[in-house]
Design a protein around this motif. Structure first.
Motif, PDB file in Angstrom:
ATOM      1  N   SER A   1       0.845  -1.187   0.000  1.00 43.58           N
ATOM      2  CA  SER A   1       0.000   0.000   0.000  1.00 43.58           C
ATOM      3  C   SER A   1       0.883   1.240   0.000  1.00 43.58           C
ATOM      4  N   SER A   2       0.254   2.393  -0.181  1.00 45.59           N
ATOM      5  CA  SER A   2       0.973   3.665  -0.120  1.00 45.59           C
ATOM      6  C   SER A   2       0.804   4.327   1.236  1.00 45.59           C
ATOM      7  N   GLY A   3       0.148   3.638   2.165  1.00 43.18           N
ATOM      8  CA  GLY A   3      -0.152   4.179   3.481  1.00 43.18           C
ATOM      9  C   GLY A   3      -1.504   3.667   3.926  1.00 43.18           C
ATOM     10  N   PRO A   4      -2.217   4.407   4.762  1.00 43.39           N
ATOM     11  CA  PRO A   4      -3.533   3.936   5.212  1.00 43.39           C
ATOM     12  C   PRO A   4      -4.606   3.925   4.116  1.00 43.39           C
ATOM     13  N   HIS A   5      -4.275   4.407   2.944  1.00 48.78           N
ATOM     14  CA  HIS A   5      -5.226   4.502   1.832  1.00 48.78           C
ATOM     15  C   HIS A   5      -6.427   5.344   2.261  1.00 48.78           C
TER      16      HIS A   5
ATOM     17  N   LYS B   1      -7.989  10.740  15.520  1.00 46.55           N
ATOM     18  CA  LYS B   1      -7.978  10.689  16.982  1.00 46.55           C
ATOM     19  C   LYS B   1      -6.552  10.573  17.504  1.00 46.55           C
ATOM     20  N   ILE B   2      -5.743   9.768  16.849  1.00 49.05           N
ATOM     21  CA  ILE B   2      -4.350   9.605  17.271  1.00 49.05           C
ATOM     22  C   ILE B   2      -3.573  10.904  17.076  1.00 49.05           C
ATOM     23  N   VAL B   3      -3.794  11.576  15.944  1.00 47.21           N
ATOM     24  CA  VAL B   3      -3.130  12.860  15.704  1.00 47.21           C
ATOM     25  C   VAL B   3      -3.546  13.869  16.763  1.00 47.21           C
ATOM     26  N   GLU B   4      -4.810  13.863  17.113  1.00 47.45           N
ATOM     27  CA  GLU B   4      -5.305  14.789  18.144  1.00 47.45           C
ATOM     28  C   GLU B   4      -4.607  14.553  19.478  1.00 47.45           C
TER      29      GLU B   4
ATOM     30  N   TRP C   1       4.126   4.347  13.737  1.00 46.72           N
ATOM     31  CA  TRP C   1       3.865   5.568  14.498  1.00 46.72           C
ATOM     32  C   TRP C   1       2.442   5.596  15.030  1.00 46.72           C
ATOM     33  N   LEU C   2       1.483   5.231  14.192  1.00 45.41           N
ATOM     34  CA  LEU C   2       0.088   5.211  14.632  1.00 45.41           C
ATOM     35  C   LEU C   2      -0.104   4.237  15.793  1.00 45.41           C
ATOM     36  N   GLN C   3       0.494   3.068  15.682  1.00 46.24           N
ATOM     37  CA  GLN C   3       0.316   2.065  16.733  1.00 46.24           C
ATOM     38  C   GLN C   3       0.950   2.507  18.043  1.00 46.24           C
TER      39      GLN C   3
ATOM     40  N   SER D   1      -3.509  -2.024  19.794  1.00 47.14           N
ATOM     41  CA  SER D   1      -3.089  -3.424  19.811  1.00 47.14           C
ATOM     42  C   SER D   1      -2.848  -3.944  18.405  1.00 47.14           C
ATOM     43  N   ASP D   2      -2.097  -5.051  18.304  1.00 42.86           N
ATOM     44  CA  ASP D   2      -1.848  -5.671  17.003  1.00 42.86           C
ATOM     45  C   ASP D   2      -3.161  -6.041  16.320  1.00 42.86           C
ATOM     46  N   HIS D   3      -4.078  -6.649  17.064  1.00 41.46           N
ATOM     47  CA  HIS D   3      -5.341  -7.092  16.465  1.00 41.46           C
ATOM     48  C   HIS D   3      -6.147  -5.910  15.956  1.00 41.46           C
ATOM     49  N   GLU D   4      -6.185  -4.825  16.744  1.00 41.11           N
ATOM     50  CA  GLU D   4      -6.942  -3.649  16.324  1.00 41.11           C
ATOM     51  C   GLU D   4      -6.321  -3.019  15.091  1.00 41.11           C
ATOM     52  N   MET D   5      -4.979  -3.005  15.011  1.00 37.51           N
ATOM     53  CA  MET D   5      -4.305  -2.489  13.821  1.00 37.51           C
ATOM     54  C   MET D   5      -4.692  -3.315  12.605  1.00 37.51           C
ATOM     55  N   ARG D   6      -4.692  -4.633  12.743  1.00 36.03           N
ATOM     56  CA  ARG D   6      -4.901  -5.524  11.609  1.00 36.03           C
ATOM     57  C   ARG D   6      -6.347  -5.556  11.136  1.00 36.03           C
TER      58      ARG D   6
END
Length: 345
Positions: free
Chosen positions: A193-197, A206-209, A291-293, A299-304
């Motif tokens: 991918s090129s990122g989160p698409h 929310k993470i950036v905030e 960085w986001l994680q 968590s790994d599961h939430e990321m995936r």
């Protein structure tokens, strides 16, 4: 003499109600050359009619099935609106639709968009549509029409929303996945991918905030780019490198890794009784996801199940076809890698 009860007394116009017909006409004139640039066999890509015609025979089809998709860009648009970066979201819009067509083995043929806003900015809308035209050129898909809706009171100042609609075709008997041909030991190939698409951006925002960073700050995970620039990288379109492999019969199944990530999307292209066994160490997780994680404590599961984690599209192939498929993808400029296999569920 008393005025007739049906006679206008206040002289109101549509513009007084907040809708600028002249601006809409200016936008149509501005995007006509953009649509023309996406012409392909079967479509003239001309605007102005009540509907668009497509000639399947002229596109080379003999006995086709029609495949239709629709999607949007989601809350990634909020970043575009807040930062004025409108140029890439049109590519995202096309990608989300045509990559879904590709997952069915279908060739994208035509695309239509819906652009809704409270107050039409001709320049912002033209930049969005320029991105749509770019996405269509990447997918060899004709931009044949759309709708621009100016709806005062429905959207806040500067806000807009997008929806995309795409039509594709595949010859009868060649629609993916080939569930009856899959077996344990089949290989899963991932395309980078090129990122989160265009997925997970409510969590991204929310993470950036919580990070305390602003959109104009340097991205901690990307050199010489602001946070907005890095997170607004458009979705990759996989049509041109992958479609020839599908037409050659080398692909048993494919999945576009969108909402639901690598947990929920792969089962959509895998036969009952089989499951995708990913080797999570087979590819380096791009820095943006690291960085986001870390920043969000995700968590790994939430990321995936939220993000593509660096894999935007997967292909299921027979073991003996792994090397030629990988070679073709690499020659086409894709970053491709073996990332797992099918196993008994």
């Amino acid at each position: 003499m008393t005025a007739h009860k049906d006679s206008p007394t206040n002289g109101l116009t549509y513009a007084d109600a907040g809708v600028d017909i002249d601006a809409g006409e200016m936008l149509v004139d501005a995007i006509k050359p953009l649509a023309k640039s996406t012409r392909r066999p079967g479509a003239e890509a001309s605007l102005g009619g009540f509907g668009a015609l497509f000639d399947l025979k002229a596109a080379g089809f003999e006995d086709p099935l029609i495949v239709a998709t629709t999607d949007g860009v989601g809350t990634k648009l909020k970043i575009a609106i807040e930062t004025g970066r409108h140029d890439g979201v049109g590519v995202d819009l096309v990608a989300m639709c045509v990559n879904d067509l590709l997952a069915q083995g279908a060739e994208p043929l035509l695309f239509l968009d819906y652009y809704a806003t409270g107050k039409l900015s001709v320049d912002d809308a033209r930049r969005v549509v320029a991105g749509i035209a770019e996405g269509c050129r990447q997918a060899n898909c004709a931009l044949v029409g759309g709708e621009t809706a100016e709806m005062p009171g429905m959207y806040g100042d500067g806000d807009y929303d997008l929806a995309g609609f795409s039509l594709g075709a595949v010859e009868r008997g060649h629609a993916l996945p080939y569930l009856d041909r899959q077996s344990a030991g089949d290989v899963i190939i991932g395309l980078a991918s090129s990122g989160p698409h265009s997925n997970g951006y409510s969590l991204v925002r929310k993470i950036v905030e919580t990070s305390g960073l602003n959109w104009g700050d340097d991205a901690p995970f990307a050199k010489d780019r602001t946070l907005a620039q890095a997170l607004m990288e458009p979705t990759r379109i996989y049509v041109k490198p992958v479609l020839p492999l599908m037409k050659a019969g080398l692909i048993k199944g494919a999945a576009h890794i969108t909402g639901g990530g690598l947990i929920e999307n792969p089962p959509r292209c895998i036969a009952e009784g089989l499951t995708a066994a990913f080797d999570w160490s087979a590819w380096p997780q791009p820095h943006v996801f690291e960085w986001l994680q870390k920043t969000g404590g995700v968590s790994d599961h939430e990321m995936r199940r939220t993000f593509n984690c660096g894999v935007g599209f997967i292909l299921v192939v027979a073991p003996e076809n792994t090397e030629p498929v990988l070679a073709a993808l690499l020659n086409a400029g894709e970053a491709a890698f073996v990332c797992g296999q099918l196993t008994a569920a």
